[in-house]
Design an enzyme around this catalytic site. Structure first.
Site, short mmCIF file in Angstrom:
data_model
loop_
_atom_site.label_atom_id
_atom_site.label_comp_id
_atom_site.label_asym_id
_atom_site.label_seq_id
_atom_site.Cartn_x
_atom_site.Cartn_y
_atom_site.Cartn_z
CB THR A 1 -0.81 -0.06 1.24
OG1 THR A 1 -1.80 -1.08 1.16
CG2 THR A 1 -1.66 1.15 1.19
N GLY B 1 2.63 -2.77 8.31
CA GLY B 1 2.77 -3.22 9.74
C GLY B 1 4.29 -3.83 9.89
CD GLU C 1 -4.13 -6.96 4.34
OE1 GLU C 1 -3.62 -7.06 2.93
OE2 GLU C 1 -3.25 -6.66 5.18
#
Length: 678
Positions: free
Chosen positions: A157, A196, A440
């Site tokens: 992303t 993350g 997601e």
């Protein structure tokens, strides 16, 4: 997960002081002979599965390093540090206990820790290399990652692009002279954003970038990139990396940003199981380029049980146990205040969420079986199942996360004022699960990707061409009217399944017809698609809802009926199906298969089921088998001592252990009328 209960029930004998209201709920069910809370006679195999589960849970929950007792009072830094400490300590624990990170123990651990542990993206990093890497890459990188000599993240992303992966702006240009790829984020919107474990933890990352060779773009590909020094953890040359700051939840996760300026990686660092750039710059591909998105497909399915369905199960457990203890107003004059779970309006809020949790538990099993079959095909270089896998992972990730998020919010509000307290455990469940509608893949975009697959299948079916087994219903002949005459007829799966099937076919076929009409009238394909997206999204939702109901029915039919389990699950299945019709009457009435009179029958049957399932509500959430430490909720504890636990939690708050910093500065002058001296 043990849906028939295990550890919590094995501890019953050691418990004391259980709220009499909860005790009576459990006793009533056990006397009825249909006990789903764990006292049901069980096979030796089931008991053997329970023992390692219980041992794992006990080993984790008895260790103070894994305690989450005070997490509601911790800052972002404290949550992050605690999550990293658990992750590191967990590796030691895994070695000591002889557990496997690829075995069932890790699922028990994740459940125990509620996902509040760092370095989870490291597993996605490993998974991606295992799926997309060549044998040589796997041999080089997997041992390093498995032994934690490197810590990986997954950088897809960007600040300017998320779900639309084809629009990613990070570039990787091949330099034939040096046999390297030069990676850049050419503008601020190309910066990687949200990965993350990247903000402060990772040393390496799998970076997705547009591949350019000799000036030609070959689309998005994954590259292994070192982002921090293995000596002092400082950023590598050309790398700017950091944490994106506070969020609505996930304070334990160091979501990061990544900016790249002429960062070079060897040619061998592009994952090359299915494609590669040869030394002279020749691009070679085996199979579909869409395989590069396969990791995302697997992640969408992988997050459902732990990050999406589990929070709904927890919320149901908390809200239903609380509703069996909380008393308010009187149903009958002269009697004591009634349990709020005895009110039909409370049942209407909570019991459909309970049925949904079970429905999604079963659809999760279905999706994993579908994925495993597809993965085996892909390993054999057969990519035929990719479109169906992509469509299902997209649609069900969207539907399940949307319904579960709504369900958790309903559970929170159903607990009134006490549900708003962090000590209830519900606010953190809600702020965590709401993110699943975004990460997601944003849900609207995902539904439309499923819709695109459905339209293609519908057109193929209309032309007499073969279509995947999951959508063969699109070839069904439209019946006349629903034959139901009595409310009991809508307790027949055949009756409500046909209603769902017809509703899904109607929405898909009407969307396809409108799309074709617009194109034939001269509208471009892209504009025609845009003008149909609202209907297409509804069509995708209808398809996923139908498949979920159908799977629930088929699962119940296969269940063993010992101790009435099948009968109870049938009630839940019927409730899930009828609730869907009850809350979407317009869609079911639209084409005339169901009439207004049918809807009266559906409503009557649906409301009857609420009273039936209410008797089993507490044992049914007990069967989710959450320990008190895992729930971390003053409202949802097994003993039902709600008010005592709320008071004890409040007394633990640091605000009650420290002095009042505002008193001397502001309150004292105000009270002593000396404001002029401030």
């Amino acid at each position: 997960m043990a849906l028939l209960g295990s550890c919590e029930r094995l501890q019953d004998a050691a418990r004391g002081g259980v709220n009499p209201d909860l005790a009576s709920e459990r006793l009533a069910r056990s006397r009825g002979g249909d006990d789903v809370s764990g006292r049901t006679p069980r096979s030796e195999a089931a008991v053997e599965q329970t023992i390692p589960h219980c041992l794992t849970v006990e080993a984790i929950e008895s260790d103070p390093v894994f305690s989450q007792e005070n997490q509601y009072f911790q800052s972002q830094n404290e949550r992050y540090e605690a999550a990293v400490r658990r992750a590191v300590y967990l590796q030691k624990k895994i070695r000591e206990m002889g557990w496997s990170e690829t075995g069932p123990e890790f699922q028990y651990i994740y459940r125990c820790l509620s996902g509040d542990v760092a370095l989870l993206l490291h597993r996605v990093f490993i998974r991606s290399i295992s799926v997309l890497g060549s044998d040589e890459q796997i041999a080089k990188w997997i041992p390093l990652a498995t032994d934690y000599r490197i810590i990986g993240s997954y950088a897809q992303t960007e600040l300017g692009h998320g779900t639309y992966l084809q629009g990613l702006e990070t570039t990787a240009v091949f330099d034939t002279a040096t046999q390297e790829f030069i990676l850049n984020t050419p503008k601020i919107s190309a910066m990687k954003w949200w990965p993350g474990d990247m903000g402060r933890s990772a040393t390496h990352s799998l970076v997705f970038a547009q591949l350019y060779v000799h000036g030609k773009c070959y689309g998005v590909h994954p590259f292994i990139l070192q982002i921090r020094s293995l000596q002092d953890h400082s950023p590598c040359p050309g790398v700017t990396v950091g944490d994106i700051g506070p969020k609505m939840n996930f304070q334990h996760t160091d979501n990061g940003f990544l900016r790249l300026q002429n960062v070079r990686v060897p040619r061998e660092n592009m994952l090359s199981k299915f494609c590669e750039v040869q030394p002279d710059g020749t691009y070679v591909r085996w199979g579909s380029q869409k395989i590069n998105y396969f990791t995302m497909t697997s992640v969408r399915i992988a997050i459902l049980p732990g990050e999406v369905i589990l929070p709904l199960m927890k919320a149901c457990t908390i809200a239903i146990r609380y509703s069996a203890v909380r008393r308010q107003s009187k149903l009958k004059p002269g009697e004591q205040e009634a349990k709020i779970l005895d009110y039909q309006t409370q049942q209407q809020k909570l019991l459909p969420q309970l049925a949904t949790a079970y429905a999604f538990h079963f659809i999760n099993t279905y999706l994993h079986e579908l994925f495993n079959r597809g993965y085996q095909d892909i390993q054999g270089k057969n990519f035929d199942s990719l479109p169906e896998l992509h469509a299902f992972s997209s649609g069900f990730k969207a539907m399940v996360s949307q319904h579960c998020t709504s369900g958790v919010e309903i559970c929170l509000r159903a607990c009134g004022g006490h549900g708003y307290s962090l000590l209830s455990g519900l606010p953190s469940l809600y702020t965590r699960i709401i993110a699943s509608c975004i990460y997601e893949g944003e849900n609207t975009v995902l539904f439309l990707q499923t819709a695109r697959f459905l339209i293609k299948c519908f057109m193929a079916a209309s032309a007499g061409q073969p279509i995947p087994p999951s959508v063969t219903y699109l070839s069904s002949v439209k019946p006349g009217k629903c034959p139901a005459k009595d409310k009991s007829d809508f307790l027949s799966p055949e009756t409500y399944l046909k209603a769902y099937e017809q509703m899904a076919i109607r929405l898909i076929s009407s969307s396809a017809a409108k799309l074709q009409h617009l194109i034939q009238s001269g509208v471009t394909k892209y504009e025609a698609w845009n003008q149909c997206t609202v209907q297409l999204e509804r069509a995708a939702k209808a398809h996923c809802h139908y498949i979920t109901v159908k799977n629930f029915v088929e699962t119940v039919e296969k269940l063993d009926n010992k101790a009435g389990i099948q009968k109870i699950m049938k009630h839940l299945c019927d409730l899930f199906a009828l609730h869907g019709i009850f809350t979407n009457m317009g869609d079911f009435l639209y084409d005339g298969y169901l009439t207004a009179a049918h809807m009266d029958l559906v409503t009557a049957s649906y409301l009857d089921l609420l009273a039936v399932i209410r008797k089993d509500a507490v044992p049914l959430v007990d069967a989710f088998d959450f320990t008190d430490k895992n729930l971390n909720s003053a409202l949802g504890s097994y003993d039902g001592q709600v008010y005592q636990r709320l008071y004890e939690g409040a007394r633990r708050s640091p605000t009650n252990q420290q002095g009042n910093p505002a008193y001397g500065k502001y309150l004292k002058p105000l009270l002593q009328n000396t404001l002029s001296k401030l």
